[in-house]
Design a protein around this motif. Structure first.
Motif, PDB file in Angstrom:
ATOM      1  N   CYS A 223       0.867  -1.171   0.000  1.00 11.97           N
ATOM      2  CA  CYS A 223       0.000   0.000   0.000  1.00 11.97           C
ATOM      3  C   CYS A 223       0.909   1.226   0.000  1.00 11.97           C
ATOM      4  O   CYS A 223       1.882   1.269   0.753  1.00 11.97           O
ATOM      5  CB  CYS A 223      -0.880  -0.003   1.258  1.00 11.97           C
ATOM      6  SG  CYS A 223      -1.823   1.514   1.475  1.00 11.97           S
ATOM      7  N   CYS A 226       0.072   3.556   3.444  1.00 17.18           N
ATOM      8  CA  CYS A 226       0.546   3.167   4.769  1.00 17.18           C
ATOM      9  C   CYS A 226       1.657   2.140   4.566  1.00 17.18           C
ATOM     10  O   CYS A 226       2.067   1.890   3.448  1.00 17.18           O
ATOM     11  CB  CYS A 226      -0.589   2.595   5.626  1.00 17.18           C
ATOM     12  SG  CYS A 226      -1.171   0.971   5.102  1.00 17.18           S
ATOM     13  N   TRP A 228       1.577  -1.102   5.021  1.00 11.54           N
ATOM     14  CA  TRP A 228       1.100  -2.477   4.851  1.00 11.54           C
ATOM     15  C   TRP A 228       1.731  -3.120   3.620  1.00 11.54           C
ATOM     16  O   TRP A 228       1.857  -2.508   2.568  1.00 11.54           O
ATOM     17  CB  TRP A 228      -0.428  -2.505   4.702  1.00 11.54           C
ATOM     18  CG  TRP A 228      -1.007  -3.888   4.834  1.00 11.54           C
ATOM     19  CD1 TRP A 228      -1.452  -4.485   5.967  1.00 11.54           C
ATOM     20  CD2 TRP A 228      -1.184  -4.853   3.781  1.00 11.54           C
ATOM     21  NE1 TRP A 228      -1.877  -5.750   5.701  1.00 11.54           N
ATOM     22  CE2 TRP A 228      -1.736  -6.009   4.376  1.00 11.54           C
ATOM     23  CE3 TRP A 228      -0.919  -4.863   2.420  1.00 11.54           C
ATOM     24  CZ2 TRP A 228      -2.031  -7.158   3.637  1.00 11.54           C
ATOM     25  CZ3 TRP A 228      -1.205  -6.009   1.677  1.00 11.54           C
ATOM     26  CH2 TRP A 228      -1.763  -7.141   2.297  1.00 11.54           C
ATOM     27  N   CYS A 244      -6.634  -1.725   0.537  1.00  7.18           N
ATOM     28  CA  CYS A 244      -5.651  -1.999   1.596  1.00  7.18           C
ATOM     29  C   CYS A 244      -6.369  -2.444   2.869  1.00  7.18           C
ATOM     30  O   CYS A 244      -7.226  -1.718   3.373  1.00  7.18           O
ATOM     31  CB  CYS A 244      -4.806  -0.756   1.881  1.00  7.18           C
ATOM     32  SG  CYS A 244      -3.802  -0.922   3.358  1.00  7.18           S
ATOM     33  N   CYS A 247      -5.216   0.446   6.103  1.00  2.54           N
ATOM     34  CA  CYS A 247      -5.719   1.831   6.173  1.00  2.54           C
ATOM     35  C   CYS A 247      -6.992   2.024   5.339  1.00  2.54           C
ATOM     36  O   CYS A 247      -7.692   3.018   5.514  1.00  2.54           O
ATOM     37  CB  CYS A 247      -4.640   2.820   5.736  1.00  2.54           C
ATOM     38  SG  CYS A 247      -4.271   2.778   3.973  1.00  2.54           S
TER      39      CYS A 247
END
Ligand SMILES: [Zn+2]
Length: 405
Positions: A223, A226, A228, A244, A247
């Protein structure tokens, strides 16, 4: 440093057995030489880059309280038998002495650092503790054809931490993660963290730090809003374009990536193996929780080359470049500017060789120092300034040059 006195030799052609970009360019540009598969000598230019990467890593490890030590490369067999590694780790090199005594060559340092720390930690008041070193490692790889990306001998920073509780480990891991992301950012790389299975180290969770690069061997989804990220090589729970899961602010993008760092939650595996207990607040003797945090220094150098190069050669990010500037002197010029740059603490490689201008320019592109300067009859009192990332040249004077960012 003067090119004529630098021990640097560039090559027109890459070695025949070189398969990867980092191997080809690092040999051609005079940074490394291969001794045998997966084992390299670092020449002055290569050693400078390793030192720069190590220094960035060192500063960020010191900032989270890591204490630097230096542990040996040759370990007694007994320590590896205690943890099961002697028989279970197939890449561990076993060495026999002339008296038939056996040793292991460092593949990691839990077997040394755990009994060492046991000697110094008595109670919970001594925890948490984190110590690290930047040291060579050995792996008995069957196939070592990736240049310095996957060597049989490689330089690594490994940090180890001890905690009274799992919560304390998790808290320290968060700090270490931020430090790692800072390290890779300073090195000019974009890193993402994935969770992965613990491999041979433990059954517990581990975290991999992946650098986004088309030369990578791992498939990840990440992502951009963020941090991730997931390795999709063996899962089908997520696909490109999914929202995602963390977030929910962006969709997942796919990229190839190279692993440059990892963290293992070792639990009590090693503290139990070495019967390393500490007294907790209640006066009970308990085994501390341990974590291990690696960054491949030589591997990171290889990843940087894979990511930052063009058809002419390497394009080093500023923080890890072997020199700040590459001064090309033509028509016998450059001596005065070289001395002035040194007086101003600018790290400069001065090409003072008696070779054609075209060869000097080609070598400057191949070696990949961020800024190229030229002084010649044509430039007069001025200096020709060019960034490695651009084709644009401009004539400037010395005062302007030393003010450049
Ligand atoms: Zn996200």
């Amino acid at each position: 440093m003067r090119f004529s006195d630098s021990f640097v030799t560039t090559l027109r052609d890459a070695p025949k057995d070189a398969e990867t970009v980092n191997h080809k360019l690092l040999v051609r540009a005079g940074f490394v030489r291969q001794l045998m598969a997966g084992v390299y000598t670092y020449l002055p230019l290569g050693q400078r880059v390793l030192n720069k990467i190590s220094q960035v890593v060192r500063e960020e490890m010191d900032a989270i309280g890591g204490k630097e030590v230096l542990m040996p490369l040759m370990h007694p067999k007994e320590n590896w038998v205690k943890t099961g590694g002697w028989d279970k780790i197939d890449v561990l090199f076993h060495v026999k002495s002339r008296t038939d005594k056996e040793y292991a060559l460092a593949q990691s340092h839990e077997e040394v650092v755990t009994p060492l720390t046991k000697e110094f930690i008595r109670t919970y008041k001594d925890l948490p503790l984190s110590i690290y070193h930047i040291q060579w490692k050995f792996r008995d790889e069957l196939r070592s054809k990736s240049g310095i990306l996957r060597g049989r001998e490689f330089l690594m920073k490994d940090l180890y931490s001890w905690h009274l509780t799992q919560e304390d480990f998790e808290e320290f891991y968060k700090k270490a993660k931020e430090a790692y992301l800072k390290v890779f950012k300073r090195l000019g790389l974009t890193a993402k963290v994935t969770e992965a299975s613990g491999g041979g180290f433990s059954e517990k969770i581990s975290y991999e730090f992946e650098v986004l690069t088309s030369a990578g061997e791992a498939n990840i989804l990440y992502c951009s809003k963020c941090d991730w990220c997931v390795n999709i090589d063996d899962i089908d729970k997520y696909k490109e374009g999914d929202k995602c899961p963390s977030c929910k602010d962006d969709v997942l993008k796919h990229s190839l990536a190279s692993e440059v760092g990892n963290v293992f939650d070792l639990g009590q595996k090693y503290t139990k193996a070495f019967d390393f207990k500490v007294q907790n607040e209640k006066g009970e003797m308990v085994y501390p929780i341990m974590g291990c945090y690696g960054i491949g220094i030589t591997r990171t150098m290889g990843v940087i080359v894979e990511k930052f190069h063009d058809e002419k050669g390497i394009v080093w990010p500023k923080e890890v470049a072997p020199f700040d500037m590459h001064l090309v002197g033509l028509n016998g010029k450059g001596e005065e500017l070289y001395n002035k740059l040194k007086e101003n603490n600018i790290d400069v490689l001065f090409d003072d060789r008696d070779v054609p201008a075209g060869q000097k320019f080609a070598d400057a592109d191949l070696i990949g120092i961020p800024v190229r300067l030229v002084v010649s009859d044509k430039t007069g009192e001025k200096i020709e300034y060019k960034k490695r990332t651009s084709d644009e040249t401009k004539l400037i004077d010395f005062e302007e040059l030393i003010k450049m960012p």
